[in-house]
Enzyme design. Sequence first.
Site, PDB file in Angstrom:
ATOM      1  N   ASP A  31       0.867  -1.197  -0.270  1.00 42.94           N
ATOM      2  CA  ASP A  31      -0.007   0.044  -0.078  1.00 42.94           C
ATOM      3  C   ASP A  31       0.853   1.175  -0.016  1.00 42.94           C
ATOM      4  OD1 ASP A  31      -2.221   2.167   0.800  1.00 42.94           O
ATOM      5  OD2 ASP A  31      -3.148   0.428   1.355  1.00 42.94           O
ATOM      6  N   SER A 124     -18.049  -3.970  -6.519  1.00 45.07           N
ATOM      7  CA  SER A 124     -19.057  -3.230  -5.958  1.00 45.07           C
ATOM      8  C   SER A 124     -20.345  -3.335  -6.668  1.00 45.07           C
ATOM      9  CB  SER A 124     -18.609  -1.613  -6.091  1.00 45.07           C
ATOM     10  OG  SER A 124     -19.706  -0.657  -5.858  1.00 45.07           O
ATOM     11  N   THR A 126     -22.236  -1.241  -7.377  1.00 45.87           N
ATOM     12  CA  THR A 126     -22.390   0.106  -8.387  1.00 45.87           C
ATOM     13  C   THR A 126     -22.356  -0.522  -9.654  1.00 45.87           C
ATOM     14  OG1 THR A 126     -21.589   2.245  -8.747  1.00 45.87           O
ATOM     15  CG2 THR A 126     -19.613   0.617  -8.618  1.00 45.87           C
ATOM     16  N   TYR A 149     -16.020   6.152 -11.288  1.00 43.92           N
ATOM     17  CA  TYR A 149     -15.619   5.243 -10.167  1.00 43.92           C
ATOM     18  C   TYR A 149     -16.253   3.777 -10.421  1.00 43.92           C
ATOM     19  CZ  TYR A 149     -16.508   2.378  -5.916  1.00 43.92           C
ATOM     20  OH  TYR A 149     -16.455   1.385  -5.229  1.00 43.92           O
ATOM     21  N   LYS A 153     -14.926  -0.067 -11.770  1.00 39.84           N
ATOM     22  CA  LYS A 153     -15.141  -1.387 -11.101  1.00 39.84           C
ATOM     23  C   LYS A 153     -15.549  -2.347 -12.353  1.00 39.84           C
ATOM     24  CE  LYS A 153     -14.256  -0.578  -6.708  1.00 39.84           C
ATOM     25  NZ  LYS A 153     -12.819  -1.234  -6.224  1.00 39.84           N
ATOM     26  N   TYR A 177     -19.399  -5.692  -3.462  1.00 38.71           N
ATOM     27  CA  TYR A 177     -19.724  -5.038  -2.091  1.00 38.71           C
ATOM     28  C   TYR A 177     -21.192  -4.552  -2.109  1.00 38.71           C
ATOM     29  CZ  TYR A 177     -14.663  -5.618  -1.160  1.00 38.71           C
ATOM     30  OH  TYR A 177     -13.210  -6.173  -1.170  1.00 38.71           O
ATOM     31  N   LEU A 200     -23.353   8.028   4.292  1.00 41.24           N
ATOM     32  CA  LEU A 200     -24.002   7.947   5.178  1.00 41.24           C
ATOM     33  C   LEU A 200     -23.333   7.765   6.590  1.00 41.24           C
ATOM     34  CD1 LEU A 200     -27.069   8.649   6.221  1.00 41.24           C
ATOM     35  CD2 LEU A 200     -27.618   6.377   5.971  1.00 41.24           C
ATOM     36  N   PRO A 293     -27.740  13.818  -6.878  1.00 40.62           N
ATOM     37  CA  PRO A 293     -27.892  13.343  -8.287  1.00 40.62           C
ATOM     38  C   PRO A 293     -27.141  11.877  -8.422  1.00 40.62           C
ATOM     39  CG  PRO A 293     -27.047  15.865  -8.069  1.00 40.62           C
ATOM     40  CD  PRO A 293     -27.157  15.116  -6.832  1.00 40.62           C
TER      41      PRO A 293
HETATM   42  N1  UFG Z   1     -27.114   9.728   2.268  1.00 43.17           N
HETATM   43  C1  UFG Z   1     -27.837  10.839   2.879  1.00 43.17           C
HETATM   44  N2  UFG Z   1     -27.121  11.735   3.261  1.00 43.17           N
HETATM   45  C2  UFG Z   1     -25.779  11.694   3.457  1.00 43.17           C
HETATM   46  C3  UFG Z   1     -25.063  10.651   2.563  1.00 43.17           C
HETATM   47  C4  UFG Z   1     -26.177   9.656   2.090  1.00 43.17           C
HETATM   48  O1  UFG Z   1     -29.200  11.012   3.087  1.00 43.17           O
HETATM   49  O2  UFG Z   1     -25.009  12.534   4.053  1.00 43.17           O
HETATM   50  C5  UFG Z   1     -28.304   8.802   1.604  1.00 43.17           C
HETATM   51  C6  UFG Z   1     -28.111   8.577   0.094  1.00 43.17           C
HETATM   52  O3  UFG Z   1     -28.778   9.362  -0.400  1.00 43.17           O
HETATM   53  C7  UFG Z   1     -28.312   7.000  -0.173  1.00 43.17           C
HETATM   54  C8  UFG Z   1     -28.036   6.368   1.263  1.00 43.17           C
HETATM   55  O4  UFG Z   1     -27.836   7.475   2.236  1.00 43.17           O
HETATM   56  O5  UFG Z   1     -29.953   6.893   0.134  1.00 43.17           O
HETATM   57  C9  UFG Z   1     -26.492   5.841   1.174  1.00 43.17           C
HETATM   58  O6  UFG Z   1     -25.725   6.808   0.692  1.00 43.17           O
HETATM   59  P1  UFG Z   1     -23.974   6.323   0.728  1.00 43.17           P
HETATM   60  O7  UFG Z   1     -23.344   7.510   0.268  1.00 43.17           O
HETATM   61  O8  UFG Z   1     -23.603   6.087   2.194  1.00 43.17           O
HETATM   62  O9  UFG Z   1     -23.971   5.149  -0.275  1.00 43.17           O
HETATM   63  P2  UFG Z   1     -24.297   4.886  -1.852  1.00 43.17           P
HETATM   64  O10 UFG Z   1     -25.185   3.914  -1.749  1.00 43.17           O
HETATM   65  O11 UFG Z   1     -24.504   6.208  -2.329  1.00 43.17           O
HETATM   66  O12 UFG Z   1     -22.939   4.344  -2.562  1.00 43.17           O
HETATM   67  C10 UFG Z   1     -22.219   3.299  -1.834  1.00 43.17           C
HETATM   68  C11 UFG Z   1     -20.736   3.474  -1.869  1.00 43.17           C
HETATM   69  C12 UFG Z   1     -20.232   3.409  -3.522  1.00 43.17           C
HETATM   70  C13 UFG Z   1     -20.812   2.048  -4.033  1.00 43.17           C
HETATM   71  C14 UFG Z   1     -22.309   1.928  -3.875  1.00 43.17           C
HETATM   72  C15 UFG Z   1     -22.667   0.758  -4.246  1.00 43.17           C
HETATM   73  O13 UFG Z   1     -20.421   4.801  -1.638  1.00 43.17           O
HETATM   74  O14 UFG Z   1     -18.998   3.389  -3.267  1.00 43.17           O
HETATM   75  O15 UFG Z   1     -22.566   2.025  -2.344  1.00 43.17           O
HETATM   76  O16 UFG Z   1     -23.863   0.393  -4.244  1.00 43.17           O
HETATM   77  F1  UFG Z   1     -20.572   2.298  -5.439  1.00 43.17           F
END
Ligand code: UFG
Length: 340
Positions: A31, A124, A126, A149, A153, A177, A200, A293
């Site tokens: 790393d 992921s 994603t 990103y 993947k 994941y 989140l 978005p």
């Molecule tokens: N959310 C909020 N407030 C925040 C952050 C997130 O309301 O401050 C909501 C988002 O709108 C979403 C949920 O919480 O509904 C989860 O959001 P995250 O950003 O924690 O996770 P995501 O599902 O958007 O994305 C994650 C990883 C990505 C990955 C994806 C795979 O961050 O790297 O899961 O499904 F690609």
Amino acid sequence: MAILLAGGAGFIGSHAAVEFLNAGYDVIIADNFSNSDSGVIDRIKTITGIDAICHAVNVASYSELDKVFSQYEISDVVHFAGYKAVGESVQKPLLYYRNNLDTTLTLLEVMSKYGVKRIVFSSSATVYGTPIKIPLTENDPVGSCTNPYGKTKYFIEQILTDAADADPNMSVVLLRYFNPIGAHESGIIGELANNIPNNLMPYITQTAAGIHEKLNIYGNDYPTSDGTGVRDYIHVMDLAKGHVAAVKYLDVHTGTEVFNLGTGTGYSVLEIVDAFEKVTGIHIPYKIMPRRPGDIAECYACIEKAERVLGWKSEKSIDDMCRDAWRWQQHYDGTEKHAR
Ligand code: UFG
């Protein structure tokens, strides 16, 4: 024989290192700490009592990686080495393509030189883009990712699949994941979040710690039970155990195999906030904001294949995830390097 964890000092890699060491593997971490803190190596030892060998090298550099492979009998590689911030990838697509693809290609080239045929890749959910149905199965369409990103993947999955197609002795496992959260139950290692986290759970723990006034919830008008987005959150230690199961599986198969690593259960943002408040007793003020978005309404995994083929299933609850994430936030003394 040893296992190489490329990018093994990061969030998922460091937790996987603990599980591999506990399972008796000789672990070598490669790393360059571009997105992690070198102090994690000592903390892994504090948890396991075992020294993980660590080389501060850039996995994308052939000569640096070659030196690592030349010193050990490496049998398997787990590839975590990549940038992971969705928003940053939209701003800096070339950085993401260069780094995430270069680490993969260099790893494959050096593996080939040393006759190493077995690799597990950190992919992921994603790659599924906007789900056409849920739960998502491994056979669902992939590739319609909305950000660089996610595309890296998807591209890496294709590269690894092609490499395995070209070599009948090669064994590839792609792990998709879902939403990894939480931390090791000791609170000694965890996720190095940005000052303003994208995800989140770190935003919730930082709000609980008083770093932010309130949580912004992105949308409450989705077609879900309470209108907020639903995700399949998985405890990072369960995810780490999934990697040990995947490496064991490398021994008994050739070709490419894909597995979803999730719990199979979706929770909404408001359900996560409720669970966190219940477990910690700390109130999380929030404000409903417009949708973010690129976000999708709902996403969770079909986990049947991982259970049937790998014999792996998540064990920890959403309460465990909240408790451990909060414990890490409290241990986090700010001296660790913040993520890029
Ligand atoms: N959310 C909020 N407030 C925040 C952050 C997130 O309301 O401050 C909501 C988002 O709108 C979403 C949920 O919480 O509904 C989860 O959001 P995250 O950003 O924690 O996770 P995501 O599902 O958007 O994305 C994650 C990883 C990505 C990955 C994806 C795979 O961050 O790297 O899961 O499904 F690609």
